[in-house]
Motif scaffolding. Structure first.
Motif, mmCIF file in Angstrom:
data_model
loop_
_atom_site.group_PDB
_atom_site.id
_atom_site.type_symbol
_atom_site.label_atom_id
_atom_site.label_comp_id
_atom_site.label_asym_id
_atom_site.label_seq_id
_atom_site.Cartn_x
_atom_site.Cartn_y
_atom_site.Cartn_z
ATOM 1 N N UNK A 97 1.050 -1.197 0.044
ATOM 2 C CA UNK A 97 -0.082 -0.107 -0.263
ATOM 3 C C UNK A 97 0.776 1.158 -0.047
ATOM 4 N N UNK A 98 0.341 2.274 -0.684
ATOM 5 C CA UNK A 98 0.988 3.759 -0.785
ATOM 6 C C UNK A 98 0.217 4.231 0.569
ATOM 7 N N UNK A 99 0.833 4.277 1.708
ATOM 8 C CA UNK A 99 0.459 4.899 2.940
ATOM 9 C C UNK A 99 0.304 6.317 3.140
ATOM 10 N N UNK A 100 -0.757 6.923 3.283
ATOM 11 C CA UNK A 100 -0.893 8.505 3.736
ATOM 12 C C UNK A 100 -1.264 8.774 4.975
ATOM 13 N N UNK A 101 -0.370 9.367 5.767
ATOM 14 C CA UNK A 101 -0.887 9.475 7.131
ATOM 15 C C UNK A 101 -1.343 11.162 7.151
ATOM 16 N N UNK A 102 -2.349 10.956 7.641
ATOM 17 C CA UNK A 102 -3.023 12.442 7.856
ATOM 18 C C UNK A 102 -3.236 12.834 9.266
ATOM 19 N N UNK A 103 -3.174 14.138 9.478
ATOM 20 C CA UNK A 103 -3.241 14.806 10.802
ATOM 21 C C UNK A 103 -4.842 14.635 11.534
ATOM 22 N N UNK A 104 -4.555 14.502 12.865
ATOM 23 C CA UNK A 104 -5.893 14.929 13.397
ATOM 24 C C UNK A 104 -6.603 13.521 13.632
ATOM 25 N N UNK A 105 -7.308 13.551 15.032
ATOM 26 C CA UNK A 105 -8.017 12.424 15.344
ATOM 27 C C UNK A 105 -8.961 12.605 16.426
ATOM 28 N N UNK A 106 -10.265 12.246 16.235
ATOM 29 C CA UNK A 106 -11.462 12.046 17.199
ATOM 30 C C UNK A 106 -11.128 11.616 18.811
ATOM 31 N N UNK A 107 -9.925 11.046 18.830
ATOM 32 C CA UNK A 107 -9.614 10.613 20.078
ATOM 33 C C UNK A 107 -8.623 11.196 20.731
ATOM 34 N N UNK A 108 -8.300 11.172 22.177
ATOM 35 C CA UNK A 108 -7.062 11.594 22.745
ATOM 36 C C UNK A 108 -6.589 10.560 23.702
ATOM 37 N N UNK A 109 -6.060 9.540 22.764
ATOM 38 C CA UNK A 109 -5.448 8.345 23.507
ATOM 39 C C UNK A 109 -4.434 8.545 24.104
ATOM 40 N N UNK A 110 -4.033 7.961 25.798
ATOM 41 C CA UNK A 110 -3.228 8.220 26.435
ATOM 42 C C UNK A 110 -1.854 7.457 25.905
ATOM 43 N N UNK A 111 -2.235 6.695 25.211
ATOM 44 C CA UNK A 111 -0.911 5.504 24.739
ATOM 45 C C UNK A 111 -0.531 5.689 23.204
ATOM 46 N N UNK A 112 -1.134 6.849 22.519
ATOM 47 C CA UNK A 112 -0.911 7.165 21.155
ATOM 48 C C UNK A 112 0.736 7.098 20.714
ATOM 49 N N UNK A 113 1.286 6.240 19.850
ATOM 50 C CA UNK A 113 2.562 6.393 19.563
ATOM 51 C C UNK A 113 2.678 7.438 18.242
ATOM 52 N N UNK A 114 1.562 7.854 17.914
ATOM 53 C CA UNK A 114 1.735 8.970 16.893
ATOM 54 C C UNK A 114 1.121 10.275 17.547
ATOM 55 N N UNK A 115 1.282 10.518 18.839
ATOM 56 C CA UNK A 115 0.546 11.789 19.191
ATOM 57 C C UNK A 115 0.854 13.079 18.664
ATOM 58 N N UNK A 166 1.098 13.531 15.568
ATOM 59 C CA UNK A 166 0.208 13.515 14.377
ATOM 60 C C UNK A 166 -1.200 13.518 14.796
ATOM 61 N N UNK A 167 -1.641 12.776 15.804
ATOM 62 C CA UNK A 167 -3.136 12.759 16.219
ATOM 63 C C UNK A 167 -3.547 13.887 16.772
ATOM 64 N N UNK A 168 -2.609 14.352 17.420
ATOM 65 C CA UNK A 168 -2.938 15.748 18.550
ATOM 66 C C UNK A 168 -2.814 17.100 17.682
ATOM 67 N N UNK A 169 -2.428 16.849 16.542
ATOM 68 C CA UNK A 169 -1.947 17.954 15.739
ATOM 69 C C UNK A 169 -3.017 19.149 15.777
#
Length: 332
Positions: free
Chosen positions: A44-62, A64-67
Motif C-alpha cells: 500500500x501507498x500509505x498516507x498519514x493524515x493529521x488529526x484524530x477524534x480520540x485523545x488516547x493516552x498511549x498513542x505512539x503518533x501523538x 500527528x493525532x493531536x495536531x
C-alpha cells in the motif's frame, strides 16, 4: 467538502464549520498530510493524515493525532490530484511488490473522509488502478461508516477496549459506537476487513482482550484479530509493556473464545533477546574485547549491519542501511 461546513463525520457530531476555522474535538480543518510511504508488507501507498477524534493516552503518533497542539509542523494540505500524481511516481519507482491500495491512516482518517473520497475519484480519473484502504478506531457515525464500507477495499478497525469505563479512560470517548460499527462492518463489509486489532497494555487493556475476542467470534469467528504489544510512550511513557509470554497467553485466550485467525506482534523484553546475547560473543574481538561495545554492536548486526567494527563511511550498504528507520510497517 460541504461535510466540513457542519461536521458530523464522527460520533462527537460537533457541527464545527471546519472550512471557516472552527475546531471540533479533532481540532482539524481541511485534511493535512503528515507523510507518505510505500509499504511492502501492506502492499500500500500509505498516507498519514493529521488529526484524530480520540485523545488516547498511549498513542505512539501523538504528534500527528493531536495536531496542531504538540507544535510540530507538516506538509499541510495536498490537493487530491497532486497526491495521486505523487502516488503514481512513488509506486512506479517502488522496488517491492505491486502496490494495490492507497491506504489512509493517522490519527484517524475518518475525520477526513470527504478528502479521501476526492482522492478515490482522482484515482479513477488518473487511471491509477489501485483501491482505497483505511485504518480507523471506529468512532464514526453510522452514515460515515456506510460511506467507508462503500468506498474501501481494505479496512483495519481497532477496538481499543471492551468496557466503556476503560475505553473512556484510555481514549476520552465511549465504546458503544465502536462496537456498533465493528458489527456493521462484519455484516456489510466482511470481504474488506484486513484485521481487527487491539493494543495490549498491561493492567489496562490486557483484561479486555477475552471479551473483545468473544464479541468478534460471535460476529464471525474467521475475522482476523491481531494483538499489538504496547510500547511505552506519550502519557504512558513510564508504563510497562507486555512480555512475550503474556502475548502468547492472550492469543490462547482469543482462540479459546472461538477465533480462528489470531496473531500478535511486539512485546516489552525484560532481558536482552537471546539472539542478540548470543551474537555479542562474535563481536568481542572486533571491538577490542569490550563486552559493552560487543553487545551494542550485536543489536546493529541483528538488523543486518555488515561492518564491524562499525564504520558507516566505508560501508557498502550506506545508501540502504538496514539499521536505519526500523518502523514496524517496513517489515524486518
Amino acid at each position: 467538502m460541504t461535510d466540513l461546513e457542519s461536521c458530523r463525520l464522527c460520533e462527537w457530531r460537533c457541527s464545527a464549520d471546519r472550512l471557516r476555522g472552527e475546531r471540533g474535538v479533532c481540532r482539524t480543518g481541511r485534511a493535512e498530510v503528515a507523510a507518505t510511504i510505500c509499504s511492502a508488507p501492506l502492499t500500500s501507498y500509505i498516507v498519514t493524515l493529521l488529526g484524530c477524534c480520540y485523545r488516547c493516552l498511549h498513542c505512539n503518533a501523538y504528534r500527528i493525532s493531536q495536531y496542531p497542539d504538540p507544535g510540530w509542523h507538516y506538509a499541510g494540505y495536498v490537493p487530491p490530484a497532486a497526491l495521486v500524481a505523487d502516488a503514481r511516481e512513488q509506486i512506479a519507482a517502488f522496488p517491492g511488490p505491486r502496490i494495490r491500495t492507497i491506504g489512509f491512516t493517522g490519527g484517524d482518517p475518518i475525520v477526513h473522509l470527504p478528502y479521501i473520497e476526492e482522492v478515490a475519484a482522482e484515482v479513477g480519473r488518473q487511471g491509477l488502478g489501485v483501491g482505497i484502504g483505511i485504518s480507523t478506531g471506529g468512532f464514526a457515525t453510522p452514515e460515515t461508516m456506510e460511506r467507508i464500507v462503500d468506498l474501501c477495499s481494505v479496512i483495519t478497525l481497532e477496538i481499543k477496549a471492551w468496557s466503556d469505563p476503560v475505553h473512556r479512560a484510555l481514549t476520552g470517548a465511549p465504546v458503544g459506537p465502536v462496537l456498533r460499527n465493528a458489527a456493521s462492518l462484519v455484516r456489510e463489509g466482511r470481504d474488506a476487513i484486513r484485521v481487527f486489532r487491539t493494543v495490549v497494555i498491561p493492567g489496562m487493556t490486557d483484561g479486555e482482550v477475552g471479551a473483545i475476542a468473544g464479541f468478534i467470534a460471535s460476529l464471525d469467528p474467521s475475522v482476523p484479530y491481531r494483538l499489538i504489544g504496547f510500547r511505552p510512550n506519550n502519557v504512558l511513557y513510564y508504563h510497562p509493556g507486555p512480555s512475550r509470554e503474556e502475548m502468547e497467553r492472550l492469543c490462547g485466550v482469543c482462540r479459546d473464545a472461538g477465533l480462528e485467525d489470531v496473531a500478535w506482534s511486539g512485546y516489552y523484553p525484560e532481558a536482552v533477546p537471546d539472539e542478540v546475547g548470543a551474537g555479542a560473543a562474535r563481536f568481542t574481538a572486533a571491538y577490542g574485547g569490550d563486552p559493552a561495545a560487543a553487545l551494542t554492536a550485536a543489536y546493529a548486526a541483528a538488523c543486518g549491519c555488515p561492518t564491524h567494527p562499525r564504520n558507516c563511511g566505508s560501508c557498502p550498504l550506506r545508501d540502504r542501511c538496514p539499521a536505519t528507520l526500523k518502523e514496524p510497517w517496513r517489515g524486518r
